[in-house]
Scaffold this motif. Structure first.
Motif, PDB file in Angstrom:
ATOM      1  N   TYR A 263     -43.775  28.933 -31.047  1.00  0.00           N
ATOM      2  CA  TYR A 263     -45.045  28.644 -31.841  1.00  0.00           C
ATOM      3  C   TYR A 263     -44.704  28.291 -33.106  1.00  0.00           C
ATOM      4  O   TYR A 263     -43.711  28.796 -33.865  1.00  0.00           O
ATOM      5  CB  TYR A 263     -46.108  29.959 -31.815  1.00  0.00           C
ATOM      6  CG  TYR A 263     -47.159  29.743 -32.486  1.00  0.00           C
ATOM      7  CD1 TYR A 263     -48.200  28.590 -32.208  1.00  0.00           C
ATOM      8  CD2 TYR A 263     -47.604  30.686 -33.438  1.00  0.00           C
ATOM      9  CE1 TYR A 263     -48.926  28.719 -33.065  1.00  0.00           C
ATOM     10  CE2 TYR A 263     -48.708  30.484 -34.184  1.00  0.00           C
ATOM     11  CZ  TYR A 263     -49.497  29.509 -34.059  1.00  0.00           C
ATOM     12  OH  TYR A 263     -50.701  29.442 -34.482  1.00  0.00           O
TER      13      TYR A 263
ATOM     14  N   SER B 259     -46.518  28.091 -36.527  1.00  0.00           N
ATOM     15  CA  SER B 259     -47.730  28.530 -36.988  1.00  0.00           C
ATOM     16  C   SER B 259     -48.233  27.656 -38.360  1.00  0.00           C
ATOM     17  O   SER B 259     -49.504  27.458 -38.514  1.00  0.00           O
ATOM     18  CB  SER B 259     -47.727  29.928 -37.408  1.00  0.00           C
ATOM     19  OG  SER B 259     -46.672  29.970 -38.672  1.00  0.00           O
TER      20      SER B 259
ATOM     21  N   ASN C   8     -50.003  24.848 -35.952  1.00  0.00           N
ATOM     22  CA  ASN C   8     -50.227  25.561 -34.863  1.00  0.00           C
ATOM     23  C   ASN C   8     -50.459  24.777 -33.579  1.00  0.00           C
ATOM     24  O   ASN C   8     -51.224  24.185 -32.854  1.00  0.00           O
ATOM     25  CB  ASN C   8     -52.101  25.607 -35.106  1.00  0.00           C
ATOM     26  CG  ASN C   8     -52.847  26.831 -34.116  1.00  0.00           C
ATOM     27  OD1 ASN C   8     -52.363  27.663 -33.896  1.00  0.00           O
ATOM     28  ND2 ASN C   8     -54.114  26.295 -33.946  1.00  0.00           N
TER      29      ASN C   8
ATOM     30  N   SER D 187     -51.923  33.165 -29.146  1.00  0.00           N
ATOM     31  CA  SER D 187     -51.877  31.861 -29.996  1.00  0.00           C
ATOM     32  C   SER D 187     -51.767  30.716 -28.953  1.00  0.00           C
ATOM     33  O   SER D 187     -52.481  29.705 -29.222  1.00  0.00           O
ATOM     34  CB  SER D 187     -50.771  31.659 -30.788  1.00  0.00           C
ATOM     35  OG  SER D 187     -50.744  32.815 -31.939  1.00  0.00           O
TER      36      SER D 187
END
Length: 245
Positions: free
Chosen positions: A135, A137, A140, A211
């Motif tokens: 992931y 962040s 995203n 997420s």
């Protein structure tokens, strides 16, 4: 024996009790400076074998790769990266990645083989069993990385791609695609998520999964084993690629 390897953009110095791992993971060798040091012992490998009944009949040198798999997964989980059981491909360039996940024996690898047959070199393998998902962040998004833990057919490449979608494969008489809500997606994916030991590591993996289902489209892919099934998923993949531009 001690060498450095790159998994999901992180560098590990790995010292083993047996030589096999260094051939098993040779495509991931690097001369970069390691961030982490991992070591296994013969006693540790023997303990793993005695405590995992599914390892009966396996040689210790192979079992050591499973021990290291668990250790690497634990470290990567702290960086919002995890392992999802699935066959992973990329379509065209740049590398638009898709994961086909399901319990073993459902037909995810068979579906990928149909895609490769129908669409030729537009379909490329990243990993056929245990890719790393990481992931980012900041924007995203998720990236998918190859790994040497790549299934019975040993299909993988030391490459990465930008994840555009995930298909949960289900056998059916007719071909159909249905998008899942985040809650529905979690219930389907969590059984295919490799969960590392340790409270902190597990917490990070579940957070990354949360997420994932928020920013990546997840679908139920109901398919038979016909070429038409390949068309069903490929049309969705092209749509997702176009939407991501």
């Amino acid at each position: 024996m001690k060498l450095n390897y790159c998994f999901a953009n992180h560098i590990f110095e790995i010292e083993t009790a047996f030589p096999y791992f260094h051939d098993f993971a040779k495509e991931y060798l690097t001369e970069e400076k390691p961030e982490f040091t991992l070591k296994t012992t013969k006693e540790e490998v023997e303990e793993w074998k005695s405590s995992h009944k599914d390892c009966d009949g396996f040689n210790l040198d192979y079992i050591e790769t499973l021990v290291l798999h668990a250790k690497i997964a634990s470290v990567l989980s702290l960086f919002d990266a995890f392992i999802l059981h699935g066959s992973t491909i990329y379509v065209d360039e740049p590398k638009n990645a898709f994961v086909f996940t399901a319990p073993s024996g459902t037909g995810k690898s068979t579906h990928v083989s149909i895609l490769r047959k129908v669409y030729g070199n537009r379909i490329n393998i990243i990993n056929d069993d245990k890719p790393f998902l990481s992931y980012n962040s900041k924007d995203n998004t998720f990236d998918v990385f190859g790994s040497p833990w790549n299934g019975k057919e040993r299909l993988s490449n030391n490459i990465s791609g930008s994840l555009k979608g995930i298909f949960v494969v289900k056998q059916a008489k007719t071909n159909k695609v249905s998008k899942l809500s985040p809650d529905e997606a979690v219930s389907k994916l969590i059984t295919q998520l490799y969960m590392p030991k340790g409270m902190e590591e597990s917490k990070h993996s579940l957070k990354a999964l949360a997420s994932l289902v928020k920013c990546i489209p997840i679908y139920i892919l109901e398919v038979n084993m016909s070429e038409e099934a390949g068309n069903t998923s490929f049309e969705v993949m092209l749509k997702l690629i176009e939407e991501s531009k």
